[in-house]
Design an enzyme around this catalytic site. Structure first.
Site, PDB file in Angstrom:
ATOM      1  N   ASN A 118      71.511  10.016 -15.976  1.00 17.95           N
ATOM      2  CA  ASN A 118      72.522   9.180 -15.328  1.00 17.95           C
ATOM      3  C   ASN A 118      73.253   8.371 -16.421  1.00 17.95           C
ATOM      4  OD1 ASN A 118      73.728   6.821 -14.221  1.00 17.95           O
ATOM      5  ND2 ASN A 118      72.604   7.154 -12.327  1.00 17.95           N
ATOM      6  N   ASP A 153      75.866   6.285 -15.986  1.00 22.67           N
ATOM      7  CA  ASP A 153      76.667   5.163 -15.470  1.00 22.67           C
ATOM      8  C   ASP A 153      76.797   4.018 -16.474  1.00 22.67           C
ATOM      9  OD1 ASP A 153      76.849   6.481 -13.081  1.00 22.67           O
ATOM     10  OD2 ASP A 153      75.388   5.234 -12.029  1.00 22.67           O
ATOM     11  N   HIS A 154      75.709   3.747 -17.188  1.00 21.72           N
ATOM     12  CA  HIS A 154      75.719   2.554 -18.038  1.00 21.72           C
ATOM     13  C   HIS A 154      76.530   2.710 -19.317  1.00 21.72           C
ATOM     14  CE1 HIS A 154      73.524   0.410 -15.155  1.00 21.72           C
ATOM     15  NE2 HIS A 154      72.561   1.317 -15.134  1.00 21.72           N
ATOM     16  N   ARG A 189      84.409  -4.567 -21.337  1.00 21.74           N
ATOM     17  CA  ARG A 189      85.531  -5.011 -22.176  1.00 21.74           C
ATOM     18  C   ARG A 189      86.881  -4.507 -21.687  1.00 21.74           C
ATOM     19  NH1 ARG A 189      84.947  -6.918 -27.586  1.00 21.74           N
ATOM     20  NH2 ARG A 189      83.384  -8.529 -27.372  1.00 21.74           N
ATOM     21  N   HIS A 213      77.443   7.810 -10.617  1.00 20.25           N
ATOM     22  CA  HIS A 213      77.542   7.138  -9.316  1.00 20.25           C
ATOM     23  C   HIS A 213      78.918   6.494  -9.214  1.00 20.25           C
ATOM     24  CE1 HIS A 213      75.473   4.039  -6.385  1.00 20.25           C
ATOM     25  NE2 HIS A 213      76.563   4.568  -5.880  1.00 20.25           N
ATOM     26  N   ARG A 226      80.742   4.118  -7.426  1.00 22.87           N
ATOM     27  CA  ARG A 226      80.493   3.055  -6.449  1.00 22.87           C
ATOM     28  C   ARG A 226      81.794   2.622  -5.794  1.00 22.87           C
ATOM     29  NH1 ARG A 226      75.148   0.528  -7.240  1.00 22.87           N
ATOM     30  NH2 ARG A 226      75.853  -0.859  -5.594  1.00 22.87           N
ATOM     31  N   ARG A 269      82.440  -0.388 -10.256  1.00 26.24           N
ATOM     32  CA  ARG A 269      81.995  -1.306 -11.316  1.00 26.24           C
ATOM     33  C   ARG A 269      81.698  -0.598 -12.643  1.00 26.24           C
ATOM     34  NH1 ARG A 269      76.053  -3.133  -9.167  1.00 26.24           N
ATOM     35  NH2 ARG A 269      77.269  -3.648  -7.337  1.00 26.24           N
ATOM     36  N   HIS A 270      81.396   0.699 -12.588  1.00 26.64           N
ATOM     37  CA  HIS A 270      81.203   1.414 -13.860  1.00 26.64           C
ATOM     38  C   HIS A 270      82.013   2.717 -13.888  1.00 26.64           C
ATOM     39  CE1 HIS A 270      77.973   2.962 -11.340  1.00 26.64           C
ATOM     40  NE2 HIS A 270      77.139   1.970 -11.608  1.00 26.64           N
ATOM     41  N   GLU A 320      76.506  10.751  -7.229  1.00 26.67           N
ATOM     42  CA  GLU A 320      75.909   9.793  -6.292  1.00 26.67           C
ATOM     43  C   GLU A 320      77.028   9.027  -5.617  1.00 26.67           C
ATOM     44  OE1 GLU A 320      73.233   7.006  -8.025  1.00 26.67           O
ATOM     45  OE2 GLU A 320      72.013   8.578  -8.899  1.00 26.67           O
ATOM     46  N   THR A 348      70.947   0.405  -7.054  1.00 19.41           N
ATOM     47  CA  THR A 348      70.581   0.863  -5.714  1.00 19.41           C
ATOM     48  C   THR A 348      69.199   0.328  -5.364  1.00 19.41           C
ATOM     49  OG1 THR A 348      71.724   2.880  -6.364  1.00 19.41           O
ATOM     50  CG2 THR A 348      70.612   2.905  -4.237  1.00 19.41           C
ATOM     51  N   GLU A 393      65.775  12.879  -2.812  1.00 16.62           N
ATOM     52  CA  GLU A 393      65.391  12.225  -4.060  1.00 16.62           C
ATOM     53  C   GLU A 393      64.535  11.026  -3.666  1.00 16.62           C
ATOM     54  OE1 GLU A 393      68.357  11.521  -7.101  1.00 16.62           O
ATOM     55  OE2 GLU A 393      67.232   9.792  -7.839  1.00 16.62           O
ATOM     56  N   HIS A 398      64.632   6.477 -10.313  1.00 14.55           N
ATOM     57  CA  HIS A 398      64.898   5.045 -10.284  1.00 14.55           C
ATOM     58  C   HIS A 398      63.798   4.288 -11.020  1.00 14.55           C
ATOM     59  CE1 HIS A 398      66.730   1.296  -9.218  1.00 14.55           C
ATOM     60  NE2 HIS A 398      67.742   1.986  -8.765  1.00 14.55           N
ATOM     61  N   GLY A 448      68.383   6.970 -15.840  1.00 14.06           N
ATOM     62  CA  GLY A 448      69.560   6.392 -16.470  1.00 14.06           C
ATOM     63  C   GLY A 448      69.263   5.204 -17.352  1.00 14.06           C
TER      64      GLY A 448
HETATM   65  N1  PXP Z   1      68.644   7.929  -8.687  1.00 20.17           N
HETATM   66  C1  PXP Z   1      69.475   7.176  -7.923  1.00 20.17           C
HETATM   67  C2  PXP Z   1      69.774   7.662  -6.547  1.00 20.17           C
HETATM   68  C3  PXP Z   1      70.056   5.989  -8.424  1.00 20.17           C
HETATM   69  O1  PXP Z   1      70.872   5.272  -7.645  1.00 20.17           O
HETATM   70  C4  PXP Z   1      69.783   5.628  -9.750  1.00 20.17           C
HETATM   71  C5  PXP Z   1      70.434   4.397 -10.312  1.00 20.17           C
HETATM   72  O2  PXP Z   1      71.787   4.582 -10.422  1.00 20.17           O
HETATM   73  C6  PXP Z   1      68.934   6.439 -10.504  1.00 20.17           C
HETATM   74  C7  PXP Z   1      68.355   7.562  -9.955  1.00 20.17           C
HETATM   75  C8  PXP Z   1      68.606   6.117 -11.922  1.00 20.17           C
HETATM   76  O3  PXP Z   1      67.897   4.924 -11.959  1.00 20.17           O
HETATM   77  P1  PXP Z   1      67.658   4.218 -13.352  1.00 20.17           P
HETATM   78  O4  PXP Z   1      68.991   3.860 -13.886  1.00 20.17           O
HETATM   79  O5  PXP Z   1      66.816   3.052 -13.000  1.00 20.17           O
HETATM   80  O6  PXP Z   1      66.953   5.226 -14.221  1.00 20.17           O
END
Ligand code: PXP
Length: 259
Positions: free
Chosen positions: A21, A23-24, A32, A57, A59, A63-64, A84, A115, A165, A210, A232
């Protein structure tokens, strides 16, 4: 990869696949309001390092990940995109246009940091059954992010999902709190949910994710029957110190290590 080649992509190895993942990476960029770091570049690096899929994801509050990321990344992946999203009308339109390999439906609250809980599938069967069938009609496989509870597993199967999941957040949190008893109980709950899913529908794919880290992933990765783990935050945190490719390699090693 198209959904028609899905059968050949089924994971036959004992250890789950790794979906990263990213996203970050976008979180850092949005902090920024600039154009770097590039989530696309991150996705391609992860694939080169051995990631089996890329999760993003989109959202509601953007936000990301941004809409443009979704389209750009979808066009360039050599593995599979897992998009996602919340089960909203807006997201359905985007998904049907982008056609990711997977959509993972998640609950979404504006104020949450991430989430927080699984989707209440049992509480919205009619909406989700129809929603899932629309995605599947567009050629998209659908996964539902749920808590490891029999009621939600059965509801996900009844809705026609291709995969579930299982939310490993409570397992991860118990570990962070150094509460071994609670962590063992959560592990048992996850194993029980997997057994229920396998007993009820042997075709259903079972993913988990997660809060997974190199320290807590092995016990989950070694459970028989998990298809893919989606990881992620901890992996991107590792990447700050060792680089993204190495972080992917290290996470895979942690998953594969024999206990
Ligand atoms: N699975 C789902 C459905 C999520 O929403 C997330 C967080 O975006 C993850 C996995 C990954 O979680 P983490 O970032 O804590 O590894």
């Amino acid at each position: 990869m198209t959904t028609s080649s899905f059968a050949s992509s089924k994971n036959t190895s004992q250890t789950p696949l790794l979906g990263v993942n990213i996203d970050h990476v976008a979180t850092l960029r949005q902090a920024r309001g600039v154009i770097y770091p590039s989530p696309l570049e991150a996705a391609l690096l992860c694939e080169r390092a051995g990631a089996d899929g890329i999760t993003i994801h989109l959202r509601e509050d953007r936000r990301h990940i941004q809409d443009s990321d979704v389209y750009e990344i979808a066009g360039q992946l050599t593995t599979r995109m897992n998009l996602e999203m919340a089960a909203t009308t807006e997201m359905l339109v985007i998904a049907c246009e982008v056609k990711p390999f997977w959509v993972c439906l998640v609950p979404e609250k504006r104020a949450e940091l991430t989430t927080e809980g699984g989707l209440d599938v049992a509480g919205q069967m009619t909406w989700l059954t129809d929603y899932i069938s629309k995605l599947q009609a567009a050629g998209i496989k659908v996964s539902l992010f749920i808590d490891p509870e029999d009621k939600q597993v059965s509801a996900a199967i009844d809705c026609g999902a291709d995969a579930i999941e299982l939310h490993t957040g409570a397992y991860a949190e118990a570990g962070l709190a150094d509460n071994k008893t609670a962590q063992d109980a959560e592990l048992k709950r996850i194993k029980h949910a997997i057994a229920t899913a396998q007993r009820t529908n042997s075709e259903l794919l079972i993913n988990a994710g997660h809060g997974l880290t190199r320290d807590n992933v092995n016990a989950i990765a070694q459970i028989e029957g998990i298809y893919e783990l989606n990881i992620g935050h901890a992996l991107i945190a590792d990447a700050v110190f060792v680089g993204l490719e190495q972080a992917v390699i290290m996470m895979k090693e942690a998953m594969h290590k024999k206990p």
